[in-house]
Design an enzyme around this catalytic site. Structure first.
Site: not given
Ligand code: UN1
Length: 484
Positions: A152, A250, A284, A462
């Site tokens: 993503n 994560e 996420c 992170e």
């Molecule tokens: C964001 O909100 O720009 O996989 C980063 C994901 C998160 C990163 C989001 N670890 O959506």
């Protein structure tokens, strides 16, 4: 823009390799094949880990600033090619071009930030209770690191794992998600072209069940950093803990927004629409649950429903597209099925597959706005990784907070208010690693920590200076002069 065979290859011990088998990598907006991805094997992982182990001694002995030079050169190269790289991302996983460009530029900025870490303090100096003793902490690389990234954010997430891993002196075996592996491979290619010594960075693409599992189980891997679904992450934790690896996860989110009666309602609507529907909700950090004070509920619901209805869904490379397709057919089906179940318990606007106006070849759907769902419905507690959001009216802050904190997740959350005390209390009481006051739930600036609480994460956070925790080990040093 075309991709060539060498754009999609395994990188093992400084050599780009083809694999015996390949997987078709399709554009979710048109169904066209973008690339044939090498299907790496457990044996490829084993060779890559051996190469990374061999390279570790010399790489970790370099000055951090010497390692940083590769990151700067890669950032320069990627930045000069943002347009082409973003078009590739758009074709590979559907993110609209404007969003893709922002992400590509962000990936380069991440490499630059971590290059800068080479000149920031690594350890801390303490005053000892013994006069004359120098007492300090020293950080050393964690070792050979396994990095597993999702589709993503196929530019930014590889950058935010690879950059700290490398600058702090680790060597790496990475597995990028198949759905956007060629986009991710550009980061590896830029580092390789910068002259990175062989074996320092290896990439093995292929099925998670084989390549990912081999990486997580490999006895010579010291640490695993993973971004992806909660289920897969928990499986990784179990398996990696058998060999006591350091693990950083994560995971998912089910991010709430509270809209108070004193909120700027149009601003809240705009932020929620962005948080819920950008990248087709496949973040996420995307917004999923909104608790709106009853006094402004109709206003807010009307505004959001209008915004969702007017959102331009289409191919990511087409001018004017605001929301692209979902990443693949299986994801789309999973989201549509979850929404069908939700619609039976309440009301749903949108949330349907779109096939008109040439969209029939791709994985398109209309954004969904759900209302009147019971608080114990499946949608209220389980992450649905797509453009879908649910609204509930609430009578006050305590009720809103109690509902917002009800899920097992804790990644990101936002409140819309003009009341400083309410904002402060929200920051203190909400279960989330990232808290927004009057801004959308998604987004992550490079120089600050990023990570979730509760079921949204595991291990050190992170990005920013927090990345040191995972990619280094600490030693505490007592240094006394020897008596003459
Ligand atoms: C964001 O909100 O720009 O996989 C980063 C994901 C998160 C990163 C989001 N670890 O959506």
């Amino acid at each position: 823009m075309t991709t060539t065979k060498s754009d999609a290859a395994l990188l093992i011990d400084g050599t780009w390799e083809e694999a015996e088998a390949t997987t078709e990598d399709r554009d979710p907006g048109t169904g066209e094949v973008v690339a044939e991805l090498p299907r790496g094997s457990a044996d490829d992982v084993d060779r890559a880990v051996s190469a990374a182990r061999r390279a570790f001694g010399e790489w970790s002995a370099l000055a951090a600033s010497a390692r940083a030079k590769y990151l700067i050169a890669a950032a320069d190269a990627l930045e000069s090619d943002v347009e082409d790289w973003a078009r590739l991302m758009c074709r590979e996983m559907g993110k609209p071009l404007a969003e893709s460009k922002i992400e590509c530029a962000r990936a380069a900025a991440i490499l630059r930030f971590f290059a800068g870490e080479a000149h920031r303090p690594f350890g801390e100096h303490y005053e000892s209770d013994n006069a004359g003793t120098w007492l300090f902490t020293r950080r050393q690389p964690t070792g050979v690191t396994g990095i597993i990234t999702p589709w993503n954010f196929p530019a930014a997430i590889p950058a935010w794992k690879l950059a700290p891993a490398l600058v702090f002196g680790n060597t790496v075996v990475a597995k990028f998600a198949d759905d956007a592996a060629v986009t991710s491979l550009r980061v590896a290619r830029a580092l390789y072209d910068a002259g990175l010594p062989k074996g320092v960075l290896n990439v093995v693409t292929g099925p998670g069940s084989e390549v990912g599992a081999a990486l997580v189980e490999h006895p010579e891997i010291d640490a695993i950093s993973f971004t992806g679904s909660t289920d897969v992450g928990h499986g990784i934790l179990q398996s990696a803990s058998k060999s006591a690896k350091k693990v950083q996860l994560e995971l998912g989110g089910h991010n709430p927004v509270i809209v108070r009666r004193d909120a700027d309602v149009p601003a809240a609507v705009a932020a929620v629409a962005l948080g819920a529907f950008a990248s087709a909700g496949q973040k996420c950090t995307a917004t999923r649950r909104i608790y709106v004070n009853r006094a402004v509920y109709d206003d807010f619901a009307g505004g959001l429903s209008e915004r969702a209805r007017d959102l331009v869904v289409g191919y990511g490379l087409d001018e004017g597209t605001e929301m692209g397709p979902l990443v693949n057919e299986a994801q789309l089906q999973g989201v549509l099925e979850a929404l069908e179940r939700a619609a039976k318990e309440g009301n749903m606007q949108g949330g349907r597959r779109l096939t008109d106006d040439g969209l029939d070849k791709g994985c398109y759907m209309s954004p969904a706005v759900l209302t009147d769902l019971p608080h114990d419905s499946e949608f209220a507690s389980d992450e649905v990784f797509g453009p879908a959001v649910a609204l509930w009216p609430v009578d006050g802050d305590d009720e809103a907070l109690e509902l917002a904190n009800r899920t097992t997740y804790g990644l990101s959350a936002a409140i819309f208010t003009r009341d400083l005390n309410a904002a402060k209390s929200f920051v203190e009481r909400i279960e989330a690693g990232i808290v927004h006051v009057n801004s959308q739930t998604a987004g992550a600036e490079v120089h600050v920590p990023f990570g979730g609480l509760a079921g949204s994460g595991y291990g050190p956070h992170e990005q920013g200076r927090a990345a040191r925790e995972f990619y280094t080990e600490q030693k505490t040093v007592y240094l006394d002069p020897a008596p003459n």
